[in-house]
Design an enzyme around this catalytic site. Structure first.
Site, PDB file in Angstrom:
ATOM      1  N   THR A  20       0.892  -1.237  -0.058  1.00 21.09           N
ATOM      2  CA  THR A  20      -0.086  -0.037   0.020  1.00 21.09           C
ATOM      3  C   THR A  20       0.686   1.270   0.031  1.00 21.09           C
ATOM      4  OG1 THR A  20      -1.990  -0.955   1.162  1.00 21.09           O
ATOM      5  CG2 THR A  20      -1.590   1.243   1.277  1.00 21.09           C
ATOM      6  N   ASP A  64       1.500  -6.293  -4.764  1.00 19.42           N
ATOM      7  CA  ASP A  64       0.678  -6.379  -3.627  1.00 19.42           C
ATOM      8  C   ASP A  64       0.933  -7.581  -2.564  1.00 19.42           C
ATOM      9  OD1 ASP A  64      -1.871  -6.884  -1.897  1.00 19.42           O
ATOM     10  OD2 ASP A  64      -2.759  -5.718  -3.365  1.00 19.42           O
ATOM     11  N   THR A  96       1.351  -4.665   4.273  1.00 23.29           N
ATOM     12  CA  THR A  96       0.944  -4.960   5.750  1.00 23.29           C
ATOM     13  C   THR A  96       0.331  -6.229   5.906  1.00 23.29           C
ATOM     14  OG1 THR A  96      -1.014  -3.662   5.730  1.00 23.29           O
ATOM     15  CG2 THR A  96       0.847  -2.464   6.284  1.00 23.29           C
ATOM     16  N   GLN A 280      -5.177 -20.095  19.169  1.00 28.96           N
ATOM     17  CA  GLN A 280      -6.122 -19.091  18.416  1.00 28.96           C
ATOM     18  C   GLN A 280      -6.134 -17.595  19.119  1.00 28.96           C
ATOM     19  OE1 GLN A 280      -9.916 -20.276  17.092  1.00 28.96           O
ATOM     20  NE2 GLN A 280      -9.212 -22.287  16.604  1.00 28.96           N
TER      21      GLN A 280
END
Length: 344
Positions: A20, A64, A96, A280
């Site tokens: 980005t 990207d 990112t 998780q």
């Protein structure tokens, strides 16, 4: 503790690989531009006197970061290794979405590097009003000018993290990254500070790069969810992975599935699949055997990933499996703290 005195005579190479930070509008939405070095140099101009000596290069084909693959980690590692000794540090401008994966992978391949390699990027493109890009690049260059810093880090929103401990925590906030189970190495605000304890490397970390010829191992993940179909377990074994990450609930529980999970895990380990359990949950890590519902993993021989991030575990498996090690050796090395990616 304040940041050590900066050495503005340090030579830093900035490499733009995509993301980005360097995107521009296109008919199909934001897409990487190839002339970011010139645009970035212009934006950095007013900061030049407070920054180290830097030069900026662009990858031949910026991408990207959603398209990043393990081979891209190799390309970046080789680029840095070939120029190591000619520069006092490196800044990698990266998208990112997969930056934490690249930071972890570079950490393993460039273990023991004696200069800083700092990844950064932006949530908003450089040339868009209100962007965080310039601040992040200035921060990364500032950290790279610290003689006491070495190794792979990730700088975002004025904070420097150990690269192999990071994960993306927001898709929009400027504070887009965190290292949930490891303190930041340094920060610039509200006052510059460095945590030397967080900077320490594991005992026995030796300089010397291990950059494989390829990174093409098949590493899969299985995320525990309510109502997990047992057909998923069979499909995973049919794909014959070399590495498997089981993403457990909490501190290490998985659904029993009327005994199917136990059988699946035992079959995976018997087949030589290097199988590791992670939590998780962002914080705390895993403790296999803490609950009866998770004892199937320990009984089957699944490795305890402790407090590793998913990104670190995934890239560590790729790194070890690329070296064609016997499964027992890969398992042994996986449990060792190689670059600070896991608690001792």
């Amino acid at each position: 503790m304040s940041l050590p005195d900066l050495d503005l005579n340090r030579r830093i190479l900035v490499l733009y690989v995509g993301g980005t930070i360097g995107m521009r509008a296109s008919p199909d939405g934001l897409a990487p531009q190839r002339d970011l070095p010139a645009a970035l140099a212009a934006h950095l101009g007013p900061w030049a006197e407070s920054l180290p000596l830097y030069s900026i290069q662009s990858a031949v084909d910026p991408i990207d970061s959603a398209d990043a693959a393990p081979e891209d980690w190799l390309t970046i590692a080789r680029f840095i290794a070939e120029r190591h000794g000619r520069y006092d540090g490196f800044v990698v401008l990266h998208g990112t979405d997969t930056m934490a994966y690249t930071a972890s992978a570079l950490g393993f391949m460039l273990a023991g590097i004696d200069v800083p390699v700092i990844l950064t990027g932006a949530q908003v493109p450089l040339e868009v009003e209100g962007s965080d890009a310039l601040e992040n690049v200035v921060s990364a260059l500032t950290f790279a000018a610290c003689p006491s810093l070495a190794g792979v880090g990730l700088a975002f929103d004025g904070v420097l993290y150990r690269g192999c401990r990071t994960t993306k925590v927001s898709s929009s906030d400027f504070a887009g990254f965190d290292s949930p189970n490891h303190p930041p190495i340094a920060r610039l605000l509200p006052v510059p500070a460095m945590d030397l304890a967080a900077l320490q490397r594991p005992d026995g970390t030796e300089p010397g790069f291990t950059i494989p010829d390829h990174l093409d191992a098949r590493v899969l993940s299985l995320r525990a969810v309510p109502g997990l179909p047992t057909a998923v377990l069979d499909a995973i074994l049919d794909m014959a992975p070399q590495g498997l990450i089981v993403e457990c609930y909490g501190s290490g529980t998985v659904p029993r599935l009327d005994g199917h999970m136990q059988v699946f895990l035992e079959r995976a380990v018997r087949r030589g699949i290097v199988t590791v359990a992670l939590s998780q949950a962002l914080h705390g890590g895993i403790r296999l055997g803490a609950y009866a519902a998770g004892s199937a993993l320990a009984r089957a021989g699944v490795m305890d990933g402790r407090d590793m991030t998913f990104e670190a575990a995934y890239t560590k498996l790729h790194f070890l499996l690329a070296q064609d090690l016997p499964p027992v050796m890969a398992r042994t090395l996986f449990t060792r703290n190689l670059i600070g990616e896991i608690r001792d």
